[in-house]
Design a protein around this motif. Structure first.
Motif, PDB file in Angstrom:
ATOM      1  N   THR A 283       0.808  -1.218   0.000  1.00  0.00           N
ATOM      2  CA  THR A 283       0.000   0.000   0.000  1.00  0.00           C
ATOM      3  C   THR A 283       0.841   1.268   0.000  1.00  0.00           C
ATOM      4  OG1 THR A 283      -0.173  -0.108   2.409  1.00  0.00           O
ATOM      5  CG2 THR A 283      -1.925  -1.158   1.117  1.00  0.00           C
ATOM      6  N   GLU A 284       2.102   1.171   0.435  1.00  0.00           N
ATOM      7  CA  GLU A 284       3.044   2.286   0.393  1.00  0.00           C
ATOM      8  C   GLU A 284       4.361   1.762  -0.156  1.00  0.00           C
ATOM      9  OE1 GLU A 284       3.075   5.001   3.947  1.00  0.00           O
ATOM     10  OE2 GLU A 284       2.026   3.275   4.808  1.00  0.00           O
ATOM     11  N   CYS A 285       5.081   2.610  -0.861  1.00  0.00           N
ATOM     12  CA  CYS A 285       6.315   2.160  -1.490  1.00  0.00           C
ATOM     13  C   CYS A 285       7.215   3.338  -1.808  1.00  0.00           C
ATOM     14  CB  CYS A 285       6.007   1.380  -2.780  1.00  0.00           C
ATOM     15  SG  CYS A 285       5.156   2.386  -4.027  1.00  0.00           S
ATOM     16  N   ALA A 300       5.751  11.385 -22.587  1.00  0.00           N
ATOM     17  CA  ALA A 300       6.899  10.520 -22.875  1.00  0.00           C
ATOM     18  C   ALA A 300       6.713   9.176 -22.191  1.00  0.00           C
ATOM     19  CB  ALA A 300       8.191  11.179 -22.406  1.00  0.00           C
ATOM     20  N   PRO A 301       7.250   8.116 -22.783  1.00  0.00           N
ATOM     21  CA  PRO A 301       7.218   6.817 -22.115  1.00  0.00           C
ATOM     22  C   PRO A 301       7.892   6.894 -20.747  1.00  0.00           C
ATOM     23  CG  PRO A 301       7.882   6.570 -24.398  1.00  0.00           C
ATOM     24  CD  PRO A 301       7.886   8.036 -24.112  1.00  0.00           C
ATOM     25  N   LEU A 302       7.400   6.067 -19.833  1.00  0.00           N
ATOM     26  CA  LEU A 302       7.874   6.073 -18.456  1.00  0.00           C
ATOM     27  C   LEU A 302       7.997   4.639 -17.974  1.00  0.00           C
ATOM     28  CD1 LEU A 302       8.196   8.367 -16.144  1.00  0.00           C
ATOM     29  CD2 LEU A 302       6.019   7.475 -15.299  1.00  0.00           C
ATOM     30  N   ARG A 303       9.043   4.359 -17.193  1.00  0.00           N
ATOM     31  CA  ARG A 303       9.160   3.039 -16.564  1.00  0.00           C
ATOM     32  C   ARG A 303       9.198   3.211 -15.044  1.00  0.00           C
ATOM     33  NH1 ARG A 303      12.949  -2.079 -18.414  1.00  0.00           N
ATOM     34  NH2 ARG A 303      11.728  -3.642 -17.254  1.00  0.00           N
ATOM     35  N   PRO A 304       8.037   3.255 -14.424  1.00  0.00           N
ATOM     36  CA  PRO A 304       7.982   3.440 -12.974  1.00  0.00           C
ATOM     37  C   PRO A 304       8.279   2.146 -12.216  1.00  0.00           C
ATOM     38  CG  PRO A 304       5.770   3.380 -13.900  1.00  0.00           C
ATOM     39  CD  PRO A 304       6.717   3.203 -15.035  1.00  0.00           C
ATOM     40  N   LEU A 305       8.967   2.309 -11.110  1.00  0.00           N
ATOM     41  CA  LEU A 305       9.305   1.178 -10.240  1.00  0.00           C
ATOM     42  C   LEU A 305       8.761   1.449  -8.848  1.00  0.00           C
ATOM     43  CD1 LEU A 305      13.079   0.775 -11.215  1.00  0.00           C
ATOM     44  CD2 LEU A 305      11.120  -0.412 -12.234  1.00  0.00           C
ATOM     45  N   ALA A 306       8.358   0.387  -8.177  1.00  0.00           N
ATOM     46  CA  ALA A 306       7.890   0.486  -6.794  1.00  0.00           C
ATOM     47  C   ALA A 306       8.678  -0.490  -5.942  1.00  0.00           C
ATOM     48  CB  ALA A 306       6.390   0.180  -6.715  1.00  0.00           C
ATOM     49  N   ILE A 307       9.229   0.007  -4.833  1.00  0.00           N
ATOM     50  CA  ILE A 307       9.966  -0.825  -3.897  1.00  0.00           C
ATOM     51  C   ILE A 307       9.240  -0.773  -2.556  1.00  0.00           C
ATOM     52  CG2 ILE A 307      12.197  -1.311  -2.847  1.00  0.00           C
ATOM     53  CD1 ILE A 307      13.505   0.349  -5.051  1.00  0.00           C
ATOM     54  N   PRO A 308       8.766  -1.909  -2.062  1.00  0.00           N
ATOM     55  CA  PRO A 308       8.024  -1.898  -0.786  1.00  0.00           C
ATOM     56  C   PRO A 308       8.919  -1.402   0.353  1.00  0.00           C
ATOM     57  CG  PRO A 308       7.863  -4.026  -1.894  1.00  0.00           C
ATOM     58  CD  PRO A 308       8.909  -3.251  -2.605  1.00  0.00           C
ATOM     59  N   PHE A 309       8.276  -0.903   1.388  1.00  0.00           N
ATOM     60  CA  PHE A 309       8.997  -0.511   2.583  1.00  0.00           C
ATOM     61  C   PHE A 309       9.279  -1.729   3.466  1.00  0.00           C
ATOM     62  CE2 PHE A 309       6.901   3.917   2.343  1.00  0.00           C
ATOM     63  CZ  PHE A 309       7.922   4.378   1.496  1.00  0.00           C
ATOM     64  N   HIS A 310      10.365  -1.649   4.220  1.00  0.00           N
ATOM     65  CA  HIS A 310      10.609  -2.677   5.240  1.00  0.00           C
ATOM     66  C   HIS A 310       9.423  -2.723   6.198  1.00  0.00           C
ATOM     67  CE1 HIS A 310      14.771  -3.877   4.364  1.00  0.00           C
ATOM     68  NE2 HIS A 310      15.001  -2.610   4.067  1.00  0.00           N
ATOM     69  N   PRO A 311       9.021  -3.897   6.628  1.00  0.00           N
ATOM     70  CA  PRO A 311       7.845  -3.991   7.485  1.00  0.00           C
ATOM     71  C   PRO A 311       7.984  -3.216   8.792  1.00  0.00           C
ATOM     72  CG  PRO A 311       8.649  -6.179   6.863  1.00  0.00           C
ATOM     73  CD  PRO A 311       9.588  -5.186   6.274  1.00  0.00           C
ATOM     74  N   THR A 312       9.198  -3.006   9.237  1.00  0.00           N
ATOM     75  CA  THR A 312       9.412  -2.379  10.546  1.00  0.00           C
ATOM     76  C   THR A 312       9.490  -0.855  10.476  1.00  0.00           C
ATOM     77  OG1 THR A 312      11.807  -2.668  10.266  1.00  0.00           O
ATOM     78  CG2 THR A 312      10.604  -4.362  11.471  1.00  0.00           C
TER      79      THR A 312
END
Length: 313
Positions: A283-285, A300-312
């Motif tokens: 839900t957050e990244c 323009a074309p875009l390549r978005p990335l999402a990295i999850p947060f550490h659970p803590t």
């Protein structure tokens, strides 16, 4: 007695960041906050939120724009025959050379809308004018090259999940209450500089163009205004135009575009794939994205990335 037709009454905004500003809401991006967001990221899993480009892919062509095309300009055997590089057949048989050319509308696939994409009454965001800032080939203000790398927090608004459906109904207008309900469901609030990620469920049908495109469920104008009041840096959705379609306003065929881009200075990211994030409960990244720097282009074309947060964290 019938109700009067709704009107958007959107006006171009003068930037609070000065007369030369071309960033708009991207000014809310903060390097200190970006460092904090990256420190929270769990790099063991990276989600690619973009879609593939391929010949025959669904794309917006209703206004006459071309479909995506990929042509080879050089092939290994062709280079042996035509020797366009001038090195001779023996070398060309040894070196296997391929090259290609792409032809497409800049608003194809996963892409970002620059601030010059939509305006009102001959002006775009920050009062840049058609008769002063639009040349023969492109705008000289507000183009895609002005968009910096976006590194900030992404917040998922899983409206389809909130409603308990695979996909919202065609032309469903997402309300302020829907957006607030999504935030309550995940226990967070929007902060200045966030990117709002709106999931309607449409990308679950990709690449079936008959289900992905046309009469999109999306953000209603009131909800769009609520989002920009939260000082988001950008907005993204898993359909073709972020906003609901067709328009609910008689005076504007894409009022959401005009509000986000011309009135609020908020870039729009379209056809982003949020299915894996929703499936995995992210839900957050840390949200990271940068467009190709097409000078003066409206998108323009875009390549978005999402990295999850550490659970803590």
């Amino acid at each position: 007695m019938t109700d009067a037709p709704a009107r958007a009454n959107i006006k171009v905004t003068t930037s609070p960041w000065g007369p030369e500003d071309q960033l708009g809401a991207l000014n809310y991006l903060d390097p200190v906050r970006a460092a904090h967001v990256l420190a929270r990221a769990d790099g063991r899993r990276v989600y690619d939120l973009s879609i593939d480009y391929f010949v025959g892919m669904p794309s917006f062509q209703a206004a006459g724009d071309p479909a995506y095309q990929l042509f080879m300009s050089h092939t290994p055997q062709g280079t042996v025959v035509d020797n366009l590089n001038g090195v001779g057949s023996e070398v060309n048989r040894h070196v296997c050379y391929s090259g290609d050319v792409v032809f497409m509308y800049t608003h194809t696939g996963t892409h970002i809308d620059a601030l010059n994409h939509f305006g009102v009454d001959g002006e775009i965001y920050n009062n840049f004018k058609v008769d002063e800032h639009l040349g023969s080939r492109n705008w000289t203000r507000g183009g895609a090259e002005q968009i910096p790398p976006i590194v900030t927090r992404g917040v998922l608004f899983d409206v389809a999940g909130l409603k308990g459906v695979e996909c919202l109904d065609p032309s469903y207008a997402i309300s302020i209450e829907d957006l607030q309900g999504c935030l309550e469901r995940i226990g967070t609030e929007l902060q200045a500089g966030d990117v709002a990620l709106i999931r309607t469920g449409r990308m679950a049908f990709w690449p079936d163009g008959s289900k992905v495109l046309g009469n999109p469920p999306g953000v209603g104008l009131a909800a769009a205004r609520w989002l920009t009041e939260q000082k988001i840096a950008a907005v993204a959705a898993d359909q073709e135009c972020v906003e609901v379609g067709p328009s609910e306003q008689e005076d504007n065929w894409l009022p959401g575009h005009c509000h986000f881009l011309a009135e609020a200075g908020v870039p729009m990211i379209e056809l982003i794939d949020l299915e894996e994030l929703a499936r995995d409960g992210v839900t957050e990244c840390a949200f990271i994205a940068a467009p190709i720097r097409l000078r003066g282009a409206s998108g323009a074309p875009l390549r978005p990335l999402a990295i999850p947060f550490h659970p803590t964290t």
